[in-house]
Design an enzyme around this catalytic site. Structure first.
Site, PDB file in Angstrom:
ATOM      1  CB  CYS A 114      -1.007  -0.043   1.161  1.00 34.05           C
ATOM      2  SG  CYS A 114      -2.026  -1.337   1.304  1.00 34.05           S
ATOM      3  CG  ASP A 519      29.550  28.776  17.775  1.00 31.73           C
ATOM      4  OD1 ASP A 519      30.667  29.252  17.035  1.00 31.73           O
ATOM      5  OD2 ASP A 519      28.397  29.234  17.655  1.00 31.73           O
ATOM      6  CG  ASP A 719      27.539  27.211  14.152  1.00 29.30           C
ATOM      7  OD1 ASP A 719      28.787  27.689  14.067  1.00 29.30           O
ATOM      8  OD2 ASP A 719      26.909  27.649  15.335  1.00 29.30           O
TER       9      ASP A 719
END
Length: 825
Positions: A114, A519, A719
């Site tokens: 399906c 970071d 980033d």
């Protein structure tokens, strides 16, 4: 029965399986054969399938479609309503100038065929650019060009092949899942009841001595066992036979093949022995085997449902109605559907009420519970100016909020989309496990066949039950469940911690990370910059510098830009033009006919040709982030910003250091500012002045060492390339949409304690997977030789195989209990 075996004279509709009325004359040629249909609707659907080259659907399906015209929701009878923009705003989101995307619930899905049929049929519609059906959640995500096709046309196309699609409704989705669980539970009940009754008739034969039971009594016991076993085989075990038949049609060998052969072989042999009064019957083994296997699969279904339920809970969390204040600050309110809210509406949220959309508090002081969204159990204080997230719960006092985002643009919707993406992906570990399971099935069938032949030559009376025992005892269900069961439970446990897994491979990679790269701004620090110092270097004063800087940074999402806009609030606006962003460096534009730049001092020096000012070095010597402003004539001024560390950052770094995991800081800020943060956290490897390309290259150099598994944690646009480069990436929950889309994991609560706990849970998950795999291999290595030597009866084989599958699932469920213990819930 295979569809290919149905003749035109059969009384069942080839498309839907319902009886064909005697007067019906609907026939469709499928694969060169005339197939009867029960009505014009099925005839039209079948012709559509054939005309579009989708006849593989009939070969792939293992269940008939659940096509019931009377079950169509009323709203589907007027499909044109779905094209109205006001109606679409609650469930359709724009993804381009003319492209639209929506998530629909799809009813009638019964098997993988399906899914295959719907994806291909919808994808063939002109203007549809993407379609993805999630079998687990019964959701279909469709993207289309509204200039070429309407949503109502897509719904009609789905309806034309016998399925129903409409805007996702959490209650209806839960009904579908409940129906599947009830069906499985009934199968388990029938198998369990049959097993107990058959055992009642089998025990006398086991304990009776020679001559204590007449042949007539033994025959009656066998006939009673046969009658009680029939519902177990024909109803409870029916999915095994359907799936095995499907696998044979597709020329592949799945886990259900040995199960179907074992159950079918043992039942047929017992039936034959009953009819001819043979020496052995295995009705008790058949029923017990089916019961234990279904019991294991039911538990596995519940474990999977927990992860899916996490998505469903997010879909049901928003209230149906909200109290809108149309004449605020007047207090007269009106109840309106949440779907009718628009940005700038004022809404009252009473104590205990759910925040209906994203917005900001404009009146009142209270606390809000955001546990379901962030994993943070402590209520968060809110006052005028505080942001509110849709789905959070107001705890103590009434709040009045201004709506900013509604529908698919809310943070809750973004979280749900990411969870759906993770659910639709198959992890590498799971794919590898399935591949080994397939190889194992082939090997098992060869061994079982060789064993059966060998025993037929040695002792033909034992050949059949030894053959069945080998098939049953070594069924690789535990091997196939070992990985997905653990990953599913872990994904749900992590989401409850506030660690949202958005990619299938994230957990297995996070568990092996040995180098974290962070970071600085907005990641290790709060990202809430404060303008500490403004130093004019030209003729402009501090206020004029702030106004010009804020105008240049008007479209930026960087924390520095927000701080500049806050500092310039209330000052006369400045007009700039041709503003462009240079990612990772700064902004450029035109002011008073000349070019101006704002950003890192080295970026401005390279763009303008100016020599570096001594004032830059002096300001960079102080703690903080330094941004410069200049035009074609020279330096205009310097800005110094301060930020604060996240509360749990230091503890996270200490935990990583204790585990001997390397840590690096990569930042675009000035090297001295980055070094200061590194010194404060005890991180020696801190690099400043990094461009996005430089960060990406740094990650690439780390990855050249095959022993390095690198995780990158960041939050901003700068980033995004680095997040994509790392083996596994983590985005802060408040980061930009681009960063969150690139990331494999989203830290919703922005609490590094949760990330540390999540990494620990990922490592425990891998240990659980290894335990499961070792158990599955050890069990099979021990059980197969014993079964081949004839020391394992079909009864013991059924108990052993089902028990091994249950053990794997229950072992995986320990991850959930560990997460609850850790969080005190």
């Amino acid at each position: 029965m295979s569809p290919d075996a149905i003749s035109p004279a059969d009384s069942a509709c080839y498309h839907c399986g319902l009886p064909v009325p005697p007067q019906a004359d609907h026939v469709v040629a499928v694969d060169g054969r005339q197939r009867r249909m029960c009505c014009a609707g099925c005839e039209a659907a079948a012709r559509l399938i054939v005309d579009n080259g989708l006849t593989d659907y009939y070969r792939r399906r293992d269940a008939m479609p659940e096509w019931r015209p009377e079950a169509i929701p009323d709203e589907l009878r007027e499909l044109g309503h779905f094209d109205h923009p006001d109606f679409q705003q609650s469930f359709v989101r724009p993804v381009g100038e003319h492209e639209r995307e929506t998530s629909l619930i799809l009813e009638g899905i019964t098997c993988a065929a399906c899914v295959w049929l719907n994806e291909r049929h919808i994808g063939l519609q002109p203007g549809v650019s993407a379609v993805q059906v999630n079998y687990a959640t019964r959701r279909v995500r469709v993207r289309w060009d509204e200039r070429r096709i309407k949503l109502s046309d897509i719904l009609k196309a789905i309806q034309s092949i016998g399925y129903r699609a409409y805007p996702y409704d959490a209650a209806r989705a839960e009904d579908v899942a409940d129906r599947e669980r009830r069906t499985m539970l009934w199968r388990v009940f029938v198998a369990g009841f049959g097993m107990m009754q058959v055992m009642m008739y089998a025990v006398p034969a086991y304990i009776a001595g020679d001559g204590e039971m007449t042949l007539r009594e033994e025959l009656w016991f066998r006939l009673a066992s046969l009658i009680l076993t029939l519902p177990v085989v024909l109803y409870s075990a029916a999915p095994f036979f359907r799936h095995a038949l499907r696998d044979f049609r597709l020329r592949r060998l799945g886990m259900d093949v040995p199960v179907a052969l074992g159950v079918g072989g043992a039942f047929l042999a017992s039936l034959w022995a009953t009819l001819v009064k043979g020496p052995e019957v295995y009705f008790d083994s058949v029923t017990m085997f089916v019961f234990f296997l279904l019991g294991g699969r039911y538990l596995e279904m519940l474990a999977r449902a927990r992860a899916v339920r996490g998505i469903e809970e997010l879909g049901k969390i928003l209230p149906a109605f909200s109290e809108r204040l149309p004449h605020w600050p007047l207090q007269d309110g009106e109840q309106v559907p949440v779907s009718q809210l628009v940005p700038d509406d004022c809404v009252r949220v009473r104590p205990g009420g759910v925040v209906p959309a994203d917005g900001v508090v404009i009146d009142g002081v209270s606390e809000v519970n955001e546990a379901l969204l962030t994993g943070e159990s402590r209520p968060v204080p809110k006052e005028a100016g505080s942001p509110l997230t849709g789905g959070s719960i107001n705890v103590s006092s009434p709040l009045v909020m201004r709506v900013e985002q509604v529908g698919e643009n809310t943070r809750l919707a973004a979280i749900r989309h990411l969870m759906e993406r993770a659910a639709s992906e198959k992890p590498k570990l799971s794919a590898l496990s399935d591949r080994w399971a397939t190889i194992f099935v082939v090997t098992l069938l060869v061994l079982a066949t060789a064993t059966g032949i060998g025993w037929y030559l040695i002792d033909s009376s034992r050949a059949l039950w030894v053959f069945v025992s080998v098939l049953v005892v070594a069924c690789p269900c535990a091997l196939s469940l070992a990985t997905p069961a653990a990953l599913t439970v872990a994904t749900d446990a992590l989401a409850r911690m506030g660690v949202l897994v958005t990619r299938g491979h994230a957990i297995e990679v996070l568990a092996r990370v040995n180098h974290y790269v962070f970071d600085k701004t907005g990641t290790l620090t709060m990202g809430q910059m404060r303008l500490e110092e403004t130093l004019p270097l030209g003729s402009m004063g501090s206020e004029s510098l702030c106004a010009l800087a804020a105008a240049l940074e008007q479209g930026s999402e960087h924390p520095v830009a927000e701080a500049l806009r806050d500092a310039a609030a209330g000052k006369p606006p400045v007009t700039v033009s041709d503003v462009t962003a240079v990612t990772g460096h700064g902004m450029a534009g035109r002011y008073n006919g000349g070019e101006v730049w704002i950003g890192r001092p080295d970026f401005i020096a390279s763009r303008s040709g100016l020599s570096m000012s001594a004032d830059v070095a002096a300001m960079e010597a102080k703690t903080g982030t330094v941004i410069a402003l200049a035009d074609e004539r020279g330096w205009l001024g310097l800005f110094r910003f301060a930020d604060s560390l996240r509360p749990a950052a230091a503890d996270m770094i200490r935990r990583l250091a204790a585990a001997r995991i390397s840590v690096t800081i990569l930042s675009g800020d000035a090297p001295r500012a980055v070094a200061a943060i590194g010194h404060q956290l005890g991180i020696a490897d801190a690099h400043g002045g990094m461009t996005p390309q430089g960060k990406q290259a740094f990650i690439g150099r780390l990855q050249e060492d095959p022993a390095k598994v690198v995780a990158m944690i960041g939050d901003g646009v700068n980033d995004a390339p680095v997040l994509a480069q790392a083996h596994v990436s983590v985005a802060m929950g408040s980061g930009t949409d681009l960063a969150r889309n690139q990331a494999d994991i989203v830290l919703l609560g922005e609490n590094f304690t949760h990330l540390g706990n999540g990494a620990g849970l990922a490592r425990r998950t891998l240990r659980i997977i290894r335990q499961n795999l070792w158990w599955a291999f050890a069990y099979n290595l021990a059980a197969i030789p014993l079964a081949m030597m004839g020391h394992v009866t079909p009864l013991i084989a059924g108990v052993g195989m089902a028990g091994s599958s249950l053990l794997v699932v229950l072992n995986a469920l320990r991850l959930r209990h560990q997460e609850q213990d850790k969080n005190g819930r």
